[in-house]
Design a protein around this motif. Structure first.
Motif, PDB file in Angstrom:
ATOM      1  N   ALA A  83       0.781  -1.246   0.000  1.00  0.00           N
ATOM      2  CA  ALA A  83       0.000   0.000   0.000  1.00  0.00           C
ATOM      3  C   ALA A  83       0.808   1.290   0.000  1.00  0.00           C
ATOM      4  O   ALA A  83       0.384   2.258  -0.633  1.00  0.00           O
ATOM      5  N   PRO A  84       1.962   1.395   0.655  1.00  0.00           N
ATOM      6  CA  PRO A  84       2.674   2.680   0.602  1.00  0.00           C
ATOM      7  C   PRO A  84       3.095   3.096  -0.805  1.00  0.00           C
ATOM      8  O   PRO A  84       3.319   4.280  -1.062  1.00  0.00           O
ATOM      9  N   VAL A  85       3.205   2.159  -1.728  1.00  0.00           N
ATOM     10  CA  VAL A  85       3.590   2.465  -3.101  1.00  0.00           C
ATOM     11  C   VAL A  85       2.341   2.853  -3.884  1.00  0.00           C
ATOM     12  O   VAL A  85       1.346   2.130  -3.888  1.00  0.00           O
ATOM     13  N   VAL A  86       2.396   3.981  -4.567  1.00  0.00           N
ATOM     14  CA  VAL A  86       1.224   4.506  -5.269  1.00  0.00           C
ATOM     15  C   VAL A  86       0.998   3.804  -6.602  1.00  0.00           C
ATOM     16  O   VAL A  86      -0.149   3.523  -6.983  1.00  0.00           O
ATOM     17  N   ALA A  87       2.062   3.509  -7.328  1.00  0.00           N
ATOM     18  CA  ALA A  87       1.941   2.905  -8.653  1.00  0.00           C
ATOM     19  C   ALA A  87       1.372   1.495  -8.575  1.00  0.00           C
ATOM     20  O   ALA A  87       1.491   0.811  -7.564  1.00  0.00           O
ATOM     21  N   ARG A  88       0.781   1.053  -9.684  1.00  0.00           N
ATOM     22  CA  ARG A  88       0.238  -0.301  -9.742  1.00  0.00           C
ATOM     23  C   ARG A  88       1.331  -1.354  -9.717  1.00  0.00           C
ATOM     24  O   ARG A  88       1.132  -2.467  -9.242  1.00  0.00           O
ATOM     25  N   ALA A  89       2.489  -1.017 -10.268  1.00  0.00           N
ATOM     26  CA  ALA A  89       3.633  -1.924 -10.288  1.00  0.00           C
ATOM     27  C   ALA A  89       4.915  -1.110 -10.293  1.00  0.00           C
ATOM     28  O   ALA A  89       4.915   0.061 -10.672  1.00  0.00           O
ATOM     29  N   VAL A  90       6.001  -1.741  -9.879  1.00  0.00           N
ATOM     30  CA  VAL A  90       7.308  -1.090  -9.819  1.00  0.00           C
ATOM     31  C   VAL A  90       8.323  -2.003 -10.500  1.00  0.00           C
ATOM     32  O   VAL A  90       8.305  -3.217 -10.297  1.00  0.00           O
ATOM     33  N   MET A  91       9.186  -1.406 -11.305  1.00  0.00           N
ATOM     34  CA  MET A  91      10.300  -2.152 -11.881  1.00  0.00           C
ATOM     35  C   MET A  91      11.600  -1.443 -11.534  1.00  0.00           C
ATOM     36  O   MET A  91      11.717  -0.231 -11.709  1.00  0.00           O
ATOM     37  N   VAL A  92      12.564  -2.212 -11.059  1.00  0.00           N
ATOM     38  CA  VAL A  92      13.892  -1.679 -10.758  1.00  0.00           C
ATOM     39  C   VAL A  92      14.837  -2.129 -11.861  1.00  0.00           C
ATOM     40  O   VAL A  92      14.830  -3.294 -12.260  1.00  0.00           O
ATOM     41  N   VAL A  93      15.637  -1.187 -12.369  1.00  0.00           N
ATOM     42  CA  VAL A  93      16.588  -1.464 -13.440  1.00  0.00           C
ATOM     43  C   VAL A  93      17.999  -1.315 -12.885  1.00  0.00           C
ATOM     44  O   VAL A  93      18.340  -0.291 -12.286  1.00  0.00           O
ATOM     45  N   GLY A  94      18.826  -2.344 -13.077  1.00  0.00           N
ATOM     46  CA  GLY A  94      20.189  -2.314 -12.576  1.00  0.00           C
ATOM     47  C   GLY A  94      21.102  -1.399 -13.380  1.00  0.00           C
ATOM     48  O   GLY A  94      20.973  -1.305 -14.603  1.00  0.00           O
ATOM     49  N   LEU A  95      22.032  -0.751 -12.678  1.00  0.00           N
ATOM     50  CA  LEU A  95      22.995   0.152 -13.319  1.00  0.00           C
ATOM     51  C   LEU A  95      24.433  -0.342 -13.201  1.00  0.00           C
ATOM     52  O   LEU A  95      25.347   0.296 -13.719  1.00  0.00           O
ATOM     53  N   GLY A  96      24.648  -1.459 -12.511  1.00  0.00           N
ATOM     54  CA  GLY A  96      25.995  -1.994 -12.394  1.00  0.00           C
ATOM     55  C   GLY A  96      26.845  -1.286 -11.359  1.00  0.00           C
ATOM     56  O   GLY A  96      26.349  -0.784 -10.353  1.00  0.00           O
ATOM     57  N   ASP A  97      28.139  -1.226 -11.623  1.00  0.00           N
ATOM     58  CA  ASP A  97      29.123  -0.667 -10.697  1.00  0.00           C
ATOM     59  C   ASP A  97      29.131   0.859 -10.804  1.00  0.00           C
ATOM     60  O   ASP A  97      29.384   1.402 -11.883  1.00  0.00           O
ATOM     61  N   PRO A  98      28.892   1.571  -9.707  1.00  0.00           N
ATOM     62  CA  PRO A  98      28.850   3.040  -9.788  1.00  0.00           C
ATOM     63  C   PRO A  98      30.192   3.667 -10.147  1.00  0.00           C
ATOM     64  O   PRO A  98      30.237   4.787 -10.662  1.00  0.00           O
ATOM     65  N   SER A  99      31.292   2.959  -9.916  1.00  0.00           N
ATOM     66  CA  SER A  99      32.606   3.539 -10.201  1.00  0.00           C
ATOM     67  C   SER A  99      32.885   3.658 -11.695  1.00  0.00           C
ATOM     68  O   SER A  99      33.785   4.409 -12.102  1.00  0.00           O
ATOM     69  N   VAL A 100      32.123   2.931 -12.511  1.00  0.00           N
ATOM     70  CA  VAL A 100      32.320   3.019 -13.964  1.00  0.00           C
ATOM     71  C   VAL A 100      31.076   3.576 -14.657  1.00  0.00           C
ATOM     72  O   VAL A 100      30.932   3.462 -15.867  1.00  0.00           O
ATOM     73  N   TRP A 101      30.199   4.211 -13.886  1.00  0.00           N
ATOM     74  CA  TRP A 101      28.976   4.770 -14.461  1.00  0.00           C
ATOM     75  C   TRP A 101      29.292   5.891 -15.445  1.00  0.00           C
ATOM     76  O   TRP A 101      30.238   6.664 -15.269  1.00  0.00           O
ATOM     77  N   SER A 102      28.469   5.985 -16.473  1.00  0.00           N
ATOM     78  CA  SER A 102      28.505   7.105 -17.410  1.00  0.00           C
ATOM     79  C   SER A 102      27.064   7.421 -17.789  1.00  0.00           C
ATOM     80  O   SER A 102      26.164   6.591 -17.588  1.00  0.00           O
ATOM     81  N   PRO A 103      26.795   8.603 -18.357  1.00  0.00           N
ATOM     82  CA  PRO A 103      25.430   8.910 -18.782  1.00  0.00           C
ATOM     83  C   PRO A 103      24.848   7.864 -19.733  1.00  0.00           C
ATOM     84  O   PRO A 103      23.645   7.635 -19.738  1.00  0.00           O
ATOM     85  N   ALA A 104      25.704   7.212 -20.513  1.00  0.00           N
ATOM     86  CA  ALA A 104      25.217   6.185 -21.445  1.00  0.00           C
ATOM     87  C   ALA A 104      24.560   5.021 -20.717  1.00  0.00           C
ATOM     88  O   ALA A 104      23.629   4.393 -21.246  1.00  0.00           O
ATOM     89  N   VAL A 105      25.018   4.720 -19.508  1.00  0.00           N
ATOM     90  CA  VAL A 105      24.416   3.632 -18.727  1.00  0.00           C
ATOM     91  C   VAL A 105      22.986   3.995 -18.357  1.00  0.00           C
ATOM     92  O   VAL A 105      22.063   3.181 -18.498  1.00  0.00           O
ATOM     93  N   THR A 106      22.782   5.208 -17.899  1.00  0.00           N
ATOM     94  CA  THR A 106      21.429   5.636 -17.539  1.00  0.00           C
ATOM     95  C   THR A 106      20.550   5.764 -18.777  1.00  0.00           C
ATOM     96  O   THR A 106      19.346   5.469 -18.721  1.00  0.00           O
ATOM     97  N   ALA A 107      21.124   6.178 -19.891  1.00  0.00           N
ATOM     98  CA  ALA A 107      20.356   6.224 -21.138  1.00  0.00           C
ATOM     99  C   ALA A 107      19.860   4.833 -21.506  1.00  0.00           C
ATOM    100  O   ALA A 107      18.697   4.650 -21.889  1.00  0.00           O
ATOM    101  N   ALA A 108      20.725   3.837 -21.383  1.00  0.00           N
ATOM    102  CA  ALA A 108      20.324   2.459 -21.673  1.00  0.00           C
ATOM    103  C   ALA A 108      19.238   1.992 -20.709  1.00  0.00           C
ATOM    104  O   ALA A 108      18.295   1.281 -21.102  1.00  0.00           O
ATOM    105  N   ALA A 109      19.339   2.391 -19.441  1.00  0.00           N
ATOM    106  CA  ALA A 109      18.321   2.020 -18.459  1.00  0.00           C
ATOM    107  C   ALA A 109      16.981   2.669 -18.776  1.00  0.00           C
ATOM    108  O   ALA A 109      15.925   2.043 -18.638  1.00  0.00           O
ATOM    109  N   ALA A 110      17.014   3.923 -19.218  1.00  0.00           N
ATOM    110  CA  ALA A 110      15.775   4.615 -19.581  1.00  0.00           C
ATOM    111  C   ALA A 110      15.117   3.949 -20.782  1.00  0.00           C
ATOM    112  O   ALA A 110      13.890   3.784 -20.823  1.00  0.00           O
TER     113      ALA A 110
END
Length: 203
Positions: A83-110
């Motif tokens: 109940a605390p979650v408003v949306a009907r469903a939630v999906m979590v997308v992995g981003l891997g290791d934060p030490s090698v993150w780049s904007p391209a990783v988040t673009a792929a996740a989006a």
């Protein structure tokens, strides 16, 4: 009342920004991103922490136990959120290791999220990049709004084309919302608006 602003329309999908997080997003399908670990080593903060708390700590526990490692583009679907979650469903997308993150990783996740929203036949969806929640510095995430928007638009355009040649039904998605922090709402909303203006409407 949550601040929300429509910044434009792309292929009949309303694009908006809202000052909510993965737990509070009032949509059919709410997306949040998660790294394999947090830079601080103390667990997630901000919106991702709120979502984890709303799910009874399940996200961090599943990651700790290895059931969801948050590898790049790995997904976890919560189809029966409490109940605390408003949306009907939630999906979590992995981003891997934060030490090698780049904007391209988040673009792929989006893009991964947008395709999942289409596959789940959601009418509305929201996407929380969760970058600051993992301890990334704001300076490191500069410019990520434009690449996220381009990635989502590309996924929408591809599905519209697939439907146009008769290989899928018409796109059901009607609203896409980017979750942004309230502290910098106006600045980030303008970044998204300018990025949307630069897109080719015929794409």
């Amino acid at each position: 009342m949550t601040e929300q602003r429509t910044i434009g329309v792309f292929h009949d999908v309303s694009i908006a920004v809202a000052a909510w997080d993965g737990a509070g997003a009032a949509v059919d399908l709410s997306f949040a991103c998660m790294f394999e670990r947090e830079i601080t080593g103390t667990g997630p903060t901000g919106g991702l922490r709120h979502l984890d708390d709303a799910l009874g700590g399940a996200l961090t526990e599943l990651r700790r136990a290895g059931y969801f490692r948050a590898n790049p583009m790995e997904t976890l679907l919560v189809s029966r959120p409490p109940a605390p979650v408003v949306a009907r469903a939630v999906m979590v997308v992995g981003l891997g290791d934060p030490s090698v993150w780049s904007p391209a990783v988040t673009a792929a996740a989006a893009a991964t999220a947008a395709r999942a929203a289409v596959q789940q036949k959601a009418l509305s969806a929201a996407f929380a990049p969760s970058l600051l929640d993992a301890g990334l510095a704001p300076s490191a995430t500069s410019g990520v709004a434009a690449v996220m928007l381009a990635a989502v638009a590309g996924a929408i355009a591809a599905q519209v084309r697939i439907a146009a040649i008769g290989l899928a039904p018409p796109l059901s998605l009607r609203q896409w919302v980017f979750d942004v922090g309230a502290a910098h709402f106006d600045t980030v909303a303008e970044q998204f608006r300018l990025a949307l203006e630069r897109l080719d409407p015929a794409a």
